[in-house]
Design a protein around this motif. Structure first.
Motif, PDB file in Angstrom:
ATOM      1  N   ASN A 163       0.926  -9.614  -1.319  1.00  0.00           N
ATOM      2  CA  ASN A 163       1.694  -8.624  -2.075  1.00  0.00           C
ATOM      3  C   ASN A 163       0.812  -7.856  -3.063  1.00  0.00           C
ATOM      4  OD1 ASN A 163       3.877  -7.188  -2.978  1.00  0.00           O
ATOM      5  ND2 ASN A 163       4.682  -8.830  -4.262  1.00  0.00           N
ATOM      6  N   PRO A 164       0.088  -8.533  -3.969  1.00  0.00           N
ATOM      7  CA  PRO A 164      -0.836  -7.771  -4.832  1.00  0.00           C
ATOM      8  C   PRO A 164      -2.009  -7.173  -4.076  1.00  0.00           C
ATOM      9  CG  PRO A 164      -1.064 -10.117  -5.235  1.00  0.00           C
ATOM     10  CD  PRO A 164       0.134  -9.953  -4.354  1.00  0.00           C
ATOM     11  N   GLY A 175      -3.719  -0.075  -2.160  1.00  0.00           N
ATOM     12  CA  GLY A 175      -3.300   1.287  -2.465  1.00  0.00           C
ATOM     13  C   GLY A 175      -4.040   1.862  -3.663  1.00  0.00           C
ATOM     14  N   ALA A 176      -4.271   1.008  -4.677  1.00  0.00           N
ATOM     15  CA  ALA A 176      -5.007   1.463  -5.859  1.00  0.00           C
ATOM     16  C   ALA A 176      -6.451   1.806  -5.509  1.00  0.00           C
ATOM     17  CB  ALA A 176      -4.964   0.389  -6.940  1.00  0.00           C
ATOM     18  N   LEU A 177      -7.089   0.992  -4.665  1.00  0.00           N
ATOM     19  CA  LEU A 177      -8.467   1.279  -4.250  1.00  0.00           C
ATOM     20  C   LEU A 177      -8.550   2.593  -3.480  1.00  0.00           C
ATOM     21  CD1 LEU A 177      -9.766  -2.253  -3.162  1.00  0.00           C
ATOM     22  CD2 LEU A 177     -10.599  -0.864  -5.073  1.00  0.00           C
ATOM     23  N   ILE A 184       0.833  -1.204   0.000  1.00  0.00           N
ATOM     24  CA  ILE A 184       0.000   0.000   0.000  1.00  0.00           C
ATOM     25  C   ILE A 184       0.870   1.258   0.000  1.00  0.00           C
ATOM     26  CG2 ILE A 184      -1.656   1.347   1.344  1.00  0.00           C
ATOM     27  CD1 ILE A 184      -2.891  -1.238   2.307  1.00  0.00           C
ATOM     28  N   SER A 185       1.899   1.275   0.851  1.00  0.00           N
ATOM     29  CA  SER A 185       2.723   2.472   0.999  1.00  0.00           C
ATOM     30  C   SER A 185       3.455   2.814  -0.292  1.00  0.00           C
ATOM     31  CB  SER A 185       3.726   2.266   2.139  1.00  0.00           C
ATOM     32  OG  SER A 185       3.073   1.988   3.362  1.00  0.00           O
ATOM     33  N   GLY A 188      -1.104  11.519   1.983  1.00  0.00           N
ATOM     34  CA  GLY A 188      -0.024  11.604   2.960  1.00  0.00           C
ATOM     35  C   GLY A 188      -0.470  11.151   4.346  1.00  0.00           C
ATOM     36  N   GLY A 189      -1.706  11.504   4.747  1.00  0.00           N
ATOM     37  CA  GLY A 189      -2.235  11.042   6.033  1.00  0.00           C
ATOM     38  C   GLY A 189      -2.431   9.542   6.067  1.00  0.00           C
ATOM     39  N   VAL A 190      -2.934   8.980   4.963  1.00  0.00           N
ATOM     40  CA  VAL A 190      -3.104   7.521   4.891  1.00  0.00           C
ATOM     41  C   VAL A 190      -1.747   6.830   4.991  1.00  0.00           C
ATOM     42  CG1 VAL A 190      -3.833   5.625   3.397  1.00  0.00           C
ATOM     43  CG2 VAL A 190      -5.250   7.676   3.602  1.00  0.00           C
ATOM     44  N   LEU A 191      -0.744   7.386   4.329  1.00  0.00           N
ATOM     45  CA  LEU A 191       0.604   6.811   4.384  1.00  0.00           C
ATOM     46  C   LEU A 191       1.116   6.755   5.820  1.00  0.00           C
ATOM     47  CD1 LEU A 191       3.105   5.820   2.785  1.00  0.00           C
ATOM     48  CD2 LEU A 191       3.852   8.208   2.705  1.00  0.00           C
ATOM     49  N   LEU A 192       0.858   7.803   6.610  1.00  0.00           N
ATOM     50  CA  LEU A 192       1.295   7.821   8.010  1.00  0.00           C
ATOM     51  C   LEU A 192       0.627   6.706   8.805  1.00  0.00           C
ATOM     52  CD1 LEU A 192       2.848   9.168  10.323  1.00  0.00           C
ATOM     53  CD2 LEU A 192       0.916  10.728  10.610  1.00  0.00           C
ATOM     54  N   LEU A 193      -0.682   6.486   8.618  1.00  0.00           N
ATOM     55  CA  LEU A 193      -1.396   5.427   9.338  1.00  0.00           C
ATOM     56  C   LEU A 193      -0.883   4.040   8.964  1.00  0.00           C
ATOM     57  CD1 LEU A 193      -5.075   6.780   9.135  1.00  0.00           C
ATOM     58  CD2 LEU A 193      -3.519   6.833  11.106  1.00  0.00           C
ATOM     59  N   ILE A 194      -0.660   3.821   7.669  1.00  0.00           N
ATOM     60  CA  ILE A 194      -0.205   2.505   7.217  1.00  0.00           C
ATOM     61  C   ILE A 194       1.177   2.183   7.775  1.00  0.00           C
ATOM     62  CG2 ILE A 194       0.406   1.133   5.194  1.00  0.00           C
ATOM     63  CD1 ILE A 194      -2.574   1.520   5.571  1.00  0.00           C
ATOM     64  N   VAL A 195       2.082   3.158   7.741  1.00  0.00           N
ATOM     65  CA  VAL A 195       3.430   2.913   8.247  1.00  0.00           C
ATOM     66  C   VAL A 195       3.413   2.675   9.755  1.00  0.00           C
ATOM     67  CG1 VAL A 195       5.703   3.954   8.562  1.00  0.00           C
ATOM     68  CG2 VAL A 195       4.539   4.168   6.367  1.00  0.00           C
ATOM     69  N   SER A 196       2.511   3.327  10.494  1.00  0.00           N
ATOM     70  CA  SER A 196       2.400   3.083  11.941  1.00  0.00           C
ATOM     71  C   SER A 196       1.994   1.641  12.222  1.00  0.00           C
ATOM     72  CB  SER A 196       1.386   4.054  12.546  1.00  0.00           C
ATOM     73  OG  SER A 196       1.793   5.398  12.368  1.00  0.00           O
ATOM     74  N   ALA A 197       1.005   1.125  11.467  1.00  0.00           N
ATOM     75  CA  ALA A 197       0.606  -0.280  11.626  1.00  0.00           C
ATOM     76  C   ALA A 197       1.753  -1.216  11.247  1.00  0.00           C
ATOM     77  CB  ALA A 197      -0.625  -0.573  10.755  1.00  0.00           C
ATOM     78  N   TRP A 198       2.529  -0.853  10.244  1.00  0.00           N
ATOM     79  CA  TRP A 198       3.685  -1.636   9.808  1.00  0.00           C
ATOM     80  C   TRP A 198       4.712  -1.758  10.935  1.00  0.00           C
ATOM     81  CZ3 TRP A 198       6.518  -0.129   4.622  1.00  0.00           C
ATOM     82  CH2 TRP A 198       7.533  -1.045   4.362  1.00  0.00           C
TER      83      TRP A 198
END
Length: 624
Positions: free
Chosen positions: A514-515, A521-523, A370-371, A543-553
């Motif tokens: 993986n897909p 991310g595409a959705l 996603i990121s 950018g906000g979504v990216l921050l949330l995803i990386v936190s869960a990661w």
């Protein structure tokens, strides 16, 4: 020998005395059993030194004893023989400080990784040129491709692969998966692409586009250039299936955790040399098209050449796989980790979902997908605007791949120090951190590009060109961190698992998750575009979504670090217990008749009984 007395637990006869005696005579004739029994002048030592009260009745004539060499306790089926008692284990041959048996695994694996990533770089750059620059298509097709074509095909492959794992051997499974890829890429270069003008429904797609409107350009482009889209999906699956499932699954099968910590990061050194050379290969064929005369389809010529290279590398991968399976022994695993019974597809999915370990691994893979997709698709749209022609686009991608290879090569050299100094947990958190920091920089440049235009003009750049370069740097740093740290961390995490969880877990995670991450991310991007009108308007929210995803990661990486450390300690403890239980030492005594027999009740093994037991009990024979 007509009477044998077996001690309890510690002492026993060797599994195959004749074979062991023959081997002993071959290595050292003076130490063979036969030579000890028939020696004219055996070297005795006094029975009391081994507690004569336990070996003979009180008042009996002292016997001369001599010790038979210690044998490995475990039978041949239980594992490799242990060194003889009192003998140092022969040192294994080494080259440059590395055991020869280890080099026989590591060198072919590195060559396989080189060939696989060489192919993947060519396929990755080619697939983007095909679908982005084709007539009636653009970068907007990529989110639809990943969501509605790539993901269903990945799920279908995972289901088929799970079925095949229950039917085929590992070698047959490997060949059954990789050979269709090789056949398709060869057929595309020499059959499908030359016939594309005849098999693509251009007129029908134009008619539907006039009826439905331009917002359906992406979905209609999938139908319009269906053979190019099929190539795109097969190239994506090459990364998920051949790299993640076939190669890393095979590497995990033949390496130990110690070897993985030492060599997994270094696999990428050779692989990223491949990235550099394959990038130069793509750029060479891109420039070749510019030098051809008018009316000549230069792209068709270069495509045939590149697909020929892909097919040749594919057969080289098959040969290396065959060689390793033929000449390299597999490492021994803990005996307590039995393979689980075969499970059906639904049972396998339920089992994988119920495992916290597998869920954390899946979170890592989905979060990365996603990121990187949130940034990459936006960057490719800027790239298409800056380089609209296929020649320029492909040439830039060749330079991009070469730069990625150089950066990853450098990171590979640093990664081994990171693993040795800081361990798995720190290494697993570096990739999400790098992706977050570089992603914030890329989105910031897009958002504030207007005010920065005068300053950028001093460097001869427009905001669009600056966004292209910064996005390229973001992708280079993120991918180099992925190849040098994220992938080795992920593959190490599979090693302590039992065989069934390892095989099916990799299929579910690497082929589907993986897909799924890329499609997720595409959705998100499709939803943002529909909600805010354009990709540019949705940039702050991305950018906000990216921050949330990386936190869960990062949270999943921390949880997995705890579980991985516990599993590794458990496996090491089980191996130590197995080795400790495997030590057994036979002792041969010479009786009055001159025949050798085993003495019983040795105080070397207190568990065999009380040391004060009666002499009659101690000397009573037991048949074996």
């Amino acid at each position: 020998m007509d009477a044998f007395v077996q001690t309890r637990g510690l002492l026993s006869l060797p599994t195959n005395p004749k074979a062991r005696a023959a081997l002993s005579r071959h290595l050292n004739p003076s130490h063979g059993l036969k030579n000890r029994f028939l020696s004219l002048n055996p070297k005795p030592f006094s029975a009391p030194s081994l507690s004569a009260a336990k070996f003979q009745p009180l008042g009996a004539k002292p016997k001369n004893l001599f010790i038979c060499r210690a044998e490995a306790a475990a039978a041949a089926s239980d594992g490799p023989a242990q060194p003889a008692f009192g003998e140092a284990e022969a040192e294994k041959p080494k080259l440059l400080g590395i055991e020869i048996t280890t080099l026989k695994k590591i060198i072919p694996l590195g060559m396989m990784f080189f060939c696989i990533l060489f192919n993947y770089t060519i396929l990755r750059d080619t697939k983007d040129v095909l679908v982005v620059t084709a007539r009636g298509s653009s970068a907007e097709i990529i989110p639809f491709l990943k969501t509605w074509v790539n993901l269903p095909m990945a799920v279908g492959f995972m289901l088929l692969y799970t079925k095949l794992t229950n039917v085929l051997s590992k070698q047959a499974l490997f060949y059954s998966v990789i050979l269709p890829f090789i056949a398709f890429f060869g057929a595309f270069g020499f059959v499908l692409y030359p016939l594309s003008n005849y098999i693509h429904p251009e007129a029908f797609a134009d008619k539907l586009l006039n009826i439905l409107g331009p917002r359906f350009l992406g979905p209609l482009a999938i139908m319009r250039i269906w053979s190019f889209c099929l190539f795109y999906v097969m190239a994506e699956l090459w990364g998920s299936v051949v790299i993640s499932v076939l190669f890393w699954g095979f590497a995990n099968q033949i390496t130990t955790i110690e070897e993985a910590k030492r060599f997994y990061p270094l696999f990428g050194l050779g692989a990223n040399v491949a990235l550099i050379f394959s990038g130069r290969t793509v750029k060479y064929f891109s420039n070749l098209r510019q030098n051809l005369g008018p009316g000549v389809d230069g792209w068709a010529i270069s495509l045939k050449a590149m697909m020929s290279i892909v097919v040749g590398m594919g057969f080289a991968i098959c040969f290396l796989y065959w060689w390793v399976n033929t000449y390299v022994p597999l490492p021994t695993r803990s005996k307590k980790k039995k393979e689980k019974p075969k499970m059906g597809t639904m049972e396998s999915l339920k089992f994988l979902v119920s495992s916290k370990y597998i869920r954390d691994l899946a979170t890592l893979v989905v979060a990365y997908g996603i990121s990187i997709n949130l940034v990459e698709v936006t960057w490719k749209s800027k790239l298409k605007a800056q380089f609209p022609s296929p020649n320029e686009y492909s040439s830039f991608m060749g330079d991009f791949s070469t730069a990625t290879g150089i950066a990853t090569f450098t990171m590979m050299l640093v990664s081994q120090f990171i693993f040795d100094k800081y361990g798995w947990g720190v290494a697993a958190t570096i990739t999400p951190t790098v992706l977050l920091l570089t992603g914030v920089g890329f989105f910031s440049l897009i958002l504030f590009g207007g005010p920065l235009a005068p300053a950028l003009a001093n460097f001869g750049m427009t905001p669009l060109l600056a966004a292209v370069y910064v996005g390229a740097l973001q992708n280079i740093f993120s991918k180099s961190a992925k190849y040098s740290l994220f992938d080795p961390c992920k593959e190490m995490a599979y090693i302590p698992l039992d065989e069934d969880t390892k095989v099916k877990g990799k299929a579910a995670i690497d082929v589907v998750c993986n897909p799924l991450g890329k499609s997720g991310g595409a959705l998100i991007q499709q939803f943002m575009i529909l909600s805010f009108g354009s990709l540019a308007n949705s940039t702050p929210y991305l950018g906000g979504v990216l921050l949330l995803i990386v936190s869960a990661w990062l949270a999943a990486a921390k949880s997995l670090d705890t579980q991985f450390t516990a599993l590794r300690k458990e496996e090491e403890l089980e191996k130590e217990m197995e080795r400790a239980a495997a030590v057994k030492i036979p002792v041969v005594a010479e009786n009055d008749g001159g025949n050798g027999s085993l003495a019983t009740g040795s105080p070397l093994n207190p568990a065999s009984g009380d040391s004060s037991s009666s002499p009659s009990e101690a000397s009573s024979p037991r048949n074996i």
